[in-house]
Design an enzyme around this catalytic site. Sequence first.
Site, PDB file in Angstrom:
ATOM      1  N   ASN A 195       0.813  -1.209   0.000  1.00  0.00           N
ATOM      2  CA  ASN A 195       0.000   0.000   0.000  1.00  0.00           C
ATOM      3  C   ASN A 195       0.856   1.273   0.000  1.00  0.00           C
ATOM      4  O   ASN A 195       2.084   1.208   0.036  1.00  0.00           O
ATOM      5  CB  ASN A 195      -0.929  -0.026   1.218  1.00  0.00           C
ATOM      6  CG  ASN A 195      -2.281   0.586   0.920  1.00  0.00           C
ATOM      7  OD1 ASN A 195      -2.380   1.580   0.229  1.00  0.00           O
ATOM      8  ND2 ASN A 195      -3.313  -0.017   1.456  1.00  0.00           N
TER       9      ASN A 195
ATOM     10  N   HIS B 224      21.800   3.280  11.419  1.00  0.00           N
ATOM     11  CA  HIS B 224      22.348   4.485  12.031  1.00  0.00           C
ATOM     12  C   HIS B 224      23.091   4.157  13.329  1.00  0.00           C
ATOM     13  O   HIS B 224      22.938   3.093  13.898  1.00  0.00           O
ATOM     14  CB  HIS B 224      21.232   5.480  12.329  1.00  0.00           C
ATOM     15  CG  HIS B 224      20.239   4.974  13.331  1.00  0.00           C
ATOM     16  ND1 HIS B 224      19.191   4.174  12.968  1.00  0.00           N
ATOM     17  CD2 HIS B 224      20.165   5.122  14.671  1.00  0.00           C
ATOM     18  CE1 HIS B 224      18.495   3.859  14.058  1.00  0.00           C
ATOM     19  NE2 HIS B 224      19.069   4.411  15.092  1.00  0.00           N
TER      20      HIS B 224
ATOM     21  N   ARG C 227       2.773  -8.230  20.773  1.00  0.00           N
ATOM     22  CA  ARG C 227       2.672  -9.491  21.508  1.00  0.00           C
ATOM     23  C   ARG C 227       1.465 -10.251  20.974  1.00  0.00           C
ATOM     24  O   ARG C 227       0.554  -9.659  20.395  1.00  0.00           O
ATOM     25  CB  ARG C 227       2.573  -9.266  23.009  1.00  0.00           C
ATOM     26  CG  ARG C 227       1.366  -8.458  23.428  1.00  0.00           C
ATOM     27  CD  ARG C 227       1.357  -8.241  24.953  1.00  0.00           C
ATOM     28  NE  ARG C 227       0.272  -7.378  25.340  1.00  0.00           N
ATOM     29  CZ  ARG C 227      -1.000  -7.747  25.465  1.00  0.00           C
ATOM     30  NH1 ARG C 227      -1.338  -8.987  25.231  1.00  0.00           N
ATOM     31  NH2 ARG C 227      -1.921  -6.885  25.820  1.00  0.00           N
TER      32      ARG C 227
ATOM     33  N   LYS D  16      10.101  -9.083  17.664  1.00  0.00           N
ATOM     34  CA  LYS D  16      10.328 -10.502  17.940  1.00  0.00           C
ATOM     35  C   LYS D  16       9.548 -11.319  16.918  1.00  0.00           C
ATOM     36  O   LYS D  16       8.590 -10.831  16.312  1.00  0.00           O
ATOM     37  CB  LYS D  16       9.842 -10.871  19.342  1.00  0.00           C
ATOM     38  CG  LYS D  16      10.658 -10.255  20.454  1.00  0.00           C
ATOM     39  CD  LYS D  16      10.221 -10.781  21.790  1.00  0.00           C
ATOM     40  CE  LYS D  16       9.016  -9.985  22.243  1.00  0.00           C
ATOM     41  NZ  LYS D  16       8.593 -10.254  23.602  1.00  0.00           N
TER      42      LYS D  16
END
Length: 181
Positions: free
Chosen positions: A74, A105, A167, A153
Amino acid sequence: MLVNTFRRMKWMLRHGKGGRPLRELPWIKGKLYVNQGGTLRVGNRVRFVGKPWASQLTVEKGAVLEIGDRTFINAGVGIASRNRVTIGRDVKIGPRTSILDSMYHQLDASDSPGGSKPVVIGDNVWIGTRCTILPGVTIGDNAVVAAGSLVNKDVPRNALVAGTPARVIRELDIPEGWIRE
């Protein structure tokens, strides 16, 4: 390089680094900026939207960016590969989302530049608006990433994740081989 026509995209993918002949051309509406120093592979029937915000693909020298068949990217999406980013088939990516395999960076002079770790997004994944996918993340097949999530994660297959950091909210009941169209 600004890619805004089917003919230009077709030429770039067939003759650029890593290009391969396509059976069906990508669909591009609006502006798509492509900074290609490495290998860019785009599957068949991939759709890009660059209105009202341009989308951008950056593949640094020696890096690989692979986008699977029938994926939808998109407006305002930025995908940057310093190492490897793999996006599966039938993936939907919401507006203003960032997918990065490197932090690009340093915070101060004593820091080394952010390490680059591959990002893998499985098949039939839906990523909501304004999400950020960070280096080293693997998102399993049939997963959903809720809008505004920061994914730092791995996300298991058939899971809904949300939040900053993301989560697992719940497991999804998606039959094997079922693809959203």
